[in-house]
Design a protein around this motif. Sequence first.
Motif, PDB file in Angstrom:
ATOM      1  N   LEU A 170       0.836  -1.193   0.000  1.00  8.65           N
ATOM      2  CA  LEU A 170       0.000   0.000   0.000  1.00  8.65           C
ATOM      3  C   LEU A 170       0.873   1.247   0.000  1.00  8.65           C
ATOM      4  O   LEU A 170       1.851   1.323   0.755  1.00  8.65           O
ATOM      5  CB  LEU A 170      -0.902   0.010   1.229  1.00  8.65           C
ATOM      6  N   TYR A 171       0.521   2.205  -0.842  1.00  6.05           N
ATOM      7  CA  TYR A 171       1.222   3.478  -0.914  1.00  6.05           C
ATOM      8  C   TYR A 171       0.313   4.545  -0.305  1.00  6.05           C
ATOM      9  O   TYR A 171      -0.811   4.753  -0.767  1.00  6.05           O
ATOM     10  CB  TYR A 171       1.586   3.809  -2.357  1.00  6.05           C
ATOM     11  N   SER A 178       1.019  18.135   3.605  1.00  7.93           N
ATOM     12  CA  SER A 178       2.360  17.580   3.804  1.00  7.93           C
ATOM     13  C   SER A 178       2.841  16.908   2.517  1.00  7.93           C
ATOM     14  O   SER A 178       2.064  16.655   1.595  1.00  7.93           O
ATOM     15  CB  SER A 178       2.364  16.557   4.945  1.00  7.93           C
ATOM     16  N   THR A 179       4.126  16.623   2.458  1.00  3.37           N
ATOM     17  CA  THR A 179       4.683  15.894   1.316  1.00  3.37           C
ATOM     18  C   THR A 179       5.023  14.451   1.698  1.00  3.37           C
ATOM     19  O   THR A 179       5.615  13.722   0.907  1.00  3.37           O
ATOM     20  CB  THR A 179       5.962  16.590   0.820  1.00  3.37           C
ATOM     21  N   SER A 180       4.638  14.028   2.894  1.00  4.11           N
ATOM     22  CA  SER A 180       5.017  12.715   3.425  1.00  4.11           C
ATOM     23  C   SER A 180       4.372  11.578   2.637  1.00  4.11           C
ATOM     24  O   SER A 180       3.197  11.647   2.249  1.00  4.11           O
ATOM     25  CB  SER A 180       4.607  12.602   4.892  1.00  4.11           C
ATOM     26  N   ALA A 181       5.157  10.510   2.430  1.00  4.42           N
ATOM     27  CA  ALA A 181       4.686   9.331   1.719  1.00  4.42           C
ATOM     28  C   ALA A 181       5.266   8.084   2.385  1.00  4.42           C
ATOM     29  O   ALA A 181       6.402   8.100   2.870  1.00  4.42           O
ATOM     30  CB  ALA A 181       5.086   9.386   0.244  1.00  4.42           C
ATOM     31  N   TYR A 182       4.478   6.999   2.368  1.00  5.47           N
ATOM     32  CA  TYR A 182       4.891   5.767   3.036  1.00  5.47           C
ATOM     33  C   TYR A 182       4.450   4.558   2.215  1.00  5.47           C
ATOM     34  O   TYR A 182       3.485   4.617   1.448  1.00  5.47           O
ATOM     35  CB  TYR A 182       4.276   5.664   4.440  1.00  5.47           C
ATOM     36  N   LEU A 194       8.904   6.705   2.280  1.00  3.16           N
ATOM     37  CA  LEU A 194       9.251   6.897   0.879  1.00  3.16           C
ATOM     38  C   LEU A 194       9.783   8.320   0.695  1.00  3.16           C
ATOM     39  O   LEU A 194       9.580   9.183   1.555  1.00  3.16           O
ATOM     40  CB  LEU A 194       8.023   6.695  -0.013  1.00  3.16           C
ATOM     41  N   PRO A 195      10.460   8.581  -0.407  1.00  7.59           N
ATOM     42  CA  PRO A 195      10.854   9.963  -0.688  1.00  7.59           C
ATOM     43  C   PRO A 195       9.631  10.870  -0.712  1.00  7.59           C
ATOM     44  O   PRO A 195       8.562  10.475  -1.192  1.00  7.59           O
ATOM     45  CB  PRO A 195      11.502   9.867  -2.078  1.00  7.59           C
ATOM     46  N   ASN A 196       9.774  12.061  -0.166  1.00  7.71           N
ATOM     47  CA  ASN A 196       8.653  12.999  -0.127  1.00  7.71           C
ATOM     48  C   ASN A 196       8.176  13.348  -1.527  1.00  7.71           C
ATOM     49  O   ASN A 196       8.974  13.427  -2.479  1.00  7.71           O
ATOM     50  CB  ASN A 196       9.046  14.277   0.598  1.00  7.71           C
ATOM     51  N   CYS A 197       6.877  13.555  -1.640  1.00  8.24           N
ATOM     52  CA  CYS A 197       6.320  14.003  -2.913  1.00  8.24           C
ATOM     53  C   CYS A 197       6.874  15.391  -3.235  1.00  8.24           C
ATOM     54  O   CYS A 197       7.165  16.189  -2.340  1.00  8.24           O
ATOM     55  CB  CYS A 197       4.797  14.028  -2.841  1.00  8.24           C
TER      56      CYS A 197
END
Length: 317
Positions: A170-171, A178-182, A194-197
Amino acid sequence: EEIQLQLWNWSTNDWVVIHSYAYDTPDEERRYVTLPSIDDFVSQDGLLKLKILSESSPPPPKHTLYLELCKVFSLKPEILHDVIYMAIGQSKLLWLYDLTNSEWLTSINSPSLFDVNTPIAYDNQNKLVWVINSSHLMYYDILAKTWTSEALLVQSPGEGAILVYLSGGLYYFAGNGSTSAYYYNISSGVWVPLPNCSSPIASYSVGITDGQFIYILTDGHFYRYNPQTRTYEELESPPTSFSVGMTYDSDNQRIWTIGRGGGVYYYVLSAQIWQVYDVFLPYYPMEQGNRLVYYNGILYHVRDDGTRDLLKIFISS
């Protein structure tokens, strides 16, 4: 080690292999097999016989199968109709719309409340509907008809939060500017940053997958995220900064989106350009949330805005 699933054919009086796969690491297995017809495998009194074989080369087998822990579900074809799952905001209801018969089915009660920050994603491999609430990741098991709380969130969702299922994981893009991604690995139960958007995931953000990449429309930008290289590529600017739905058209390799106010657009993957689709919607959708689904030449859009409207747009190829 090879695992074979076999069914007894009552017409020919022999076992037929319906599925086989390599099994290397001890773990729980979920396997789903769809048969074009089950007539030959069900006796006149409704009996279905399943055999599970474990073969190793060279012997002896590497693993012991604990069959007493196995659960086998046999579903009639009508139960496997394609449906749309819709989380109803400010309620605990997950509604089902049957695409085969064009009718609403029964609703499902969720253990937690859905709101504008509740993204959901369909997991075709495991037949699960994944849901993020304010603090947890949970899922609805379509076959078992049960809800399970899977894991605590690493970050609470905000407006524009995105959840996409792709290839066993799952992404999750947290939203709220925010730019946060996991990435959540379903088999291991571990969250991985994950690298930030490249742009903030704000209100009216949407995200989908074409089975290889993840496409994100946010804050007036359109990105393609590559899970293999963990990189974002900015594509042609979208014709709308406020999407009320985005979906992938596997028949024509297009990405469709509807903008706030009712504009309909599609992105041609091969040419990497946006086009305007010449159609006038009978309403002006305003509320945020990804409420667009493509199926078999038709776009399905849920209006929201305090209504129960479901619009079907018959598109040309």
